[in-house]
Scaffold this motif. Structure first.
Motif, PDB file in Angstrom:
ATOM      1  N   LEU A  13      46.964  56.402  44.301  1.00 36.28           N
ATOM      2  CA  LEU A  13      46.617  55.137  43.651  1.00 36.28           C
ATOM      3  C   LEU A  13      47.854  54.504  43.031  1.00 36.28           C
ATOM      4  N   ALA A  14      48.653  55.306  42.326  1.00 37.21           N
ATOM      5  CA  ALA A  14      49.848  54.775  41.663  1.00 37.21           C
ATOM      6  C   ALA A  14      50.820  54.201  42.691  1.00 37.21           C
ATOM      7  N   GLU A  15      51.022  54.911  43.812  1.00 39.13           N
ATOM      8  CA  GLU A  15      51.919  54.408  44.855  1.00 39.13           C
ATOM      9  C   GLU A  15      51.414  53.079  45.414  1.00 39.13           C
ATOM     10  N   LEU A  16      50.123  53.024  45.724  1.00 35.55           N
ATOM     11  CA  LEU A  16      49.577  51.816  46.334  1.00 35.55           C
ATOM     12  C   LEU A  16      49.540  50.644  45.358  1.00 35.55           C
ATOM     13  N   GLN A  17      49.303  50.920  44.080  1.00 37.44           N
ATOM     14  CA  GLN A  17      49.339  49.839  43.087  1.00 37.44           C
ATOM     15  C   GLN A  17      50.718  49.182  43.061  1.00 37.44           C
ATOM     16  N   THR A  18      51.755  50.005  43.142  1.00 35.15           N
ATOM     17  CA  THR A  18      53.118  49.469  43.166  1.00 35.15           C
ATOM     18  C   THR A  18      53.372  48.679  44.445  1.00 35.15           C
ATOM     19  N   LEU A  19      52.945  49.248  45.568  1.00 34.37           N
ATOM     20  CA  LEU A  19      53.208  48.616  46.857  1.00 34.37           C
ATOM     21  C   LEU A  19      52.439  47.306  47.033  1.00 34.37           C
ATOM     22  N   PHE A  20      51.260  47.219  46.413  1.00 32.81           N
ATOM     23  CA  PHE A  20      50.435  46.026  46.583  1.00 32.81           C
ATOM     24  C   PHE A  20      50.585  45.033  45.431  1.00 32.81           C
ATOM     25  N   ALA A  21      51.537  45.297  44.542  1.00 31.14           N
ATOM     26  CA  ALA A  21      51.757  44.431  43.382  1.00 31.14           C
ATOM     27  C   ALA A  21      52.001  42.956  43.743  1.00 31.14           C
ATOM     28  N   PRO A  22      52.633  42.650  44.902  1.00 31.18           N
ATOM     29  CA  PRO A  22      52.875  41.233  45.214  1.00 31.18           C
ATOM     30  C   PRO A  22      51.607  40.405  45.425  1.00 31.18           C
ATOM     31  N   LEU A  23      50.452  41.036  45.649  1.00 26.98           N
ATOM     32  CA  LEU A  23      49.225  40.291  45.897  1.00 26.98           C
ATOM     33  C   LEU A  23      48.300  40.346  44.684  1.00 26.98           C
ATOM     34  N   PRO A  24      47.437  39.329  44.523  1.00 26.91           N
ATOM     35  CA  PRO A  24      46.502  39.302  43.392  1.00 26.91           C
ATOM     36  C   PRO A  24      45.325  40.248  43.620  1.00 26.91           C
ATOM     37  N   LEU A  25      45.600  41.544  43.589  1.00 27.54           N
ATOM     38  CA  LEU A  25      44.592  42.559  43.850  1.00 27.54           C
ATOM     39  C   LEU A  25      44.448  43.488  42.654  1.00 27.54           C
ATOM     40  N   GLU A  26      43.220  43.888  42.381  1.00 35.76           N
ATOM     41  CA  GLU A  26      42.958  44.929  41.399  1.00 35.76           C
ATOM     42  C   GLU A  26      42.421  46.136  42.161  1.00 35.76           C
ATOM     43  N   LEU A  27      43.224  47.182  42.239  1.00 37.00           N
ATOM     44  CA  LEU A  27      42.800  48.392  42.935  1.00 37.00           C
ATOM     45  C   LEU A  27      42.010  49.280  41.989  1.00 37.00           C
ATOM     46  N   VAL A  28      40.846  49.725  42.424  1.00 35.60           N
ATOM     47  CA  VAL A  28      40.028  50.647  41.640  1.00 35.60           C
ATOM     48  C   VAL A  28      39.580  51.779  42.564  1.00 35.60           C
ATOM     49  N   THR A  29      39.668  53.005  42.099  1.00 34.59           N
ATOM     50  CA  THR A  29      39.278  54.126  42.952  1.00 34.59           C
ATOM     51  C   THR A  29      37.761  54.189  43.088  1.00 34.59           C
ATOM     52  N   GLN A  30      37.311  54.712  44.210  1.00 39.87           N
ATOM     53  CA  GLN A  30      35.870  54.846  44.422  1.00 39.87           C
ATOM     54  C   GLN A  30      35.253  55.794  43.396  1.00 39.87           C
ATOM     55  N   GLY A  31      36.029  56.779  42.954  1.00 33.52           N
ATOM     56  CA  GLY A  31      35.513  57.711  41.953  1.00 33.52           C
ATOM     57  C   GLY A  31      35.188  57.029  40.643  1.00 33.52           C
ATOM     58  N   ALA A  32      35.985  56.022  40.282  1.00 37.88           N
ATOM     59  CA  ALA A  32      35.733  55.274  39.049  1.00 37.88           C
ATOM     60  C   ALA A  32      34.427  54.507  39.119  1.00 37.88           C
ATOM     61  N   LEU A  33      33.925  54.297  40.347  1.00 39.25           N
ATOM     62  CA  LEU A  33      32.664  53.585  40.546  1.00 39.25           C
ATOM     63  C   LEU A  33      31.521  54.558  40.843  1.00 39.25           C
ATOM     64  N   GLY A  34      31.802  55.861  40.741  1.00 42.04           N
ATOM     65  CA  GLY A  34      30.778  56.867  41.000  1.00 42.04           C
ATOM     66  C   GLY A  34      30.463  57.074  42.466  1.00 42.04           C
ATOM     67  N   ILE A  35      31.403  56.711  43.325  1.00 35.71           N
ATOM     68  CA  ILE A  35      31.206  56.856  44.769  1.00 35.71           C
ATOM     69  C   ILE A  35      31.847  58.153  45.246  1.00 35.71           C
TER      70      ILE A  35
END
Length: 201
Positions: A13-35
């Motif tokens: 998650l930390a790697e992808l958050q950094t890599l996707f920082a140029p776009l207006p995206l909020e990354l949330v893990t499926q576990g945080a949503l109980g999936i």
């Protein structure tokens, strides 16, 4: 846009958050949503990533992205491959990075060819039945060391030697890894497709 990451791996998650920082995206893990995690029954990274992305999108009713990645070693016919995260369990050993690394070295002992590559398949879907999934693929070539080197990263990073850098992946800074890795290569492709197809950014 909120994008569900079909993983509970905090380091990924930390790697992808950094890599996707140029776009207006909020990354949330499926576990945080109980999936819960999806099944990964396939023999290729792309098929497993698509399975995971569709599962997360279906359960969250939201766009999702999945990463399926691992190490492919030529002398082992591409193993550990899609089983990289649980390679040691195939030999009756516990599932951990240390055990996976140890088992890999045992399997490679008879071989002189140490060539391999980190592979990453990224798949993003707008919904579970999206007919046009975005698919990106990255490869990072190297050689498997005879013993671990370095303290950074995770997985097989301490064993993967990058000749052009004269360092193992675990000896690289996070910034260098995020610039050069298989995940970085795939992420750049994905960013371009999200801008073009999803009209983000």
């Amino acid at each position: 846009m909120r994008l569900v990451l079909a993983s509970n791996n905090g380091k990924k998650l930390a790697e992808l958050q950094t890599l996707f920082a140029p776009l207006p995206l909020e990354l949330v893990t499926q576990g945080a949503l109980g999936i819960g995690e999806a099944e990964e029954p396939h023999v290729t990274f792309v098929e497993n990533a698509l399975e995971k992305a569709r599962h997360a999108a279906r359960e969250a009713k939201a766009p999702a992205i999945a990463d399926d990645s691992g190490l492919c070693v030529d002398a082992l016919g591409g193993a550990p491959g899609v089983l990289s995260a649980r390679y040691a369990t195939l030999f009756g050993q516990p599932r951990s990075d240390a055990d996976n690394n140890r088992v890999l070295l045992e399997q490679l002992r008879p071989h002189t060819d140490r060539r391999g590559r980190f592979v990453c398949a990224l798949v993003a879907v707008r919904s579970a039945d999206d007919p046009e999934p975005l698919i990106a693929f990255g490869r990072w070539d190297g050689e498997v060391l005879a013993a671990p080197r370095g303290d950074s990263g995770f997985g097989y990073d301490p064993l993967m030697w990058i000749p052009s850098l004269s360092a193992s992946v675990a000896e690289l800074t996070a910034a260098d890894k995020n610039r050069l890795s298989h995940r970085a290569i795939a992420s750049l492709q994905m960013l371009a497709m999200m801008r073009e197809v999803w009209r983000l950014g």
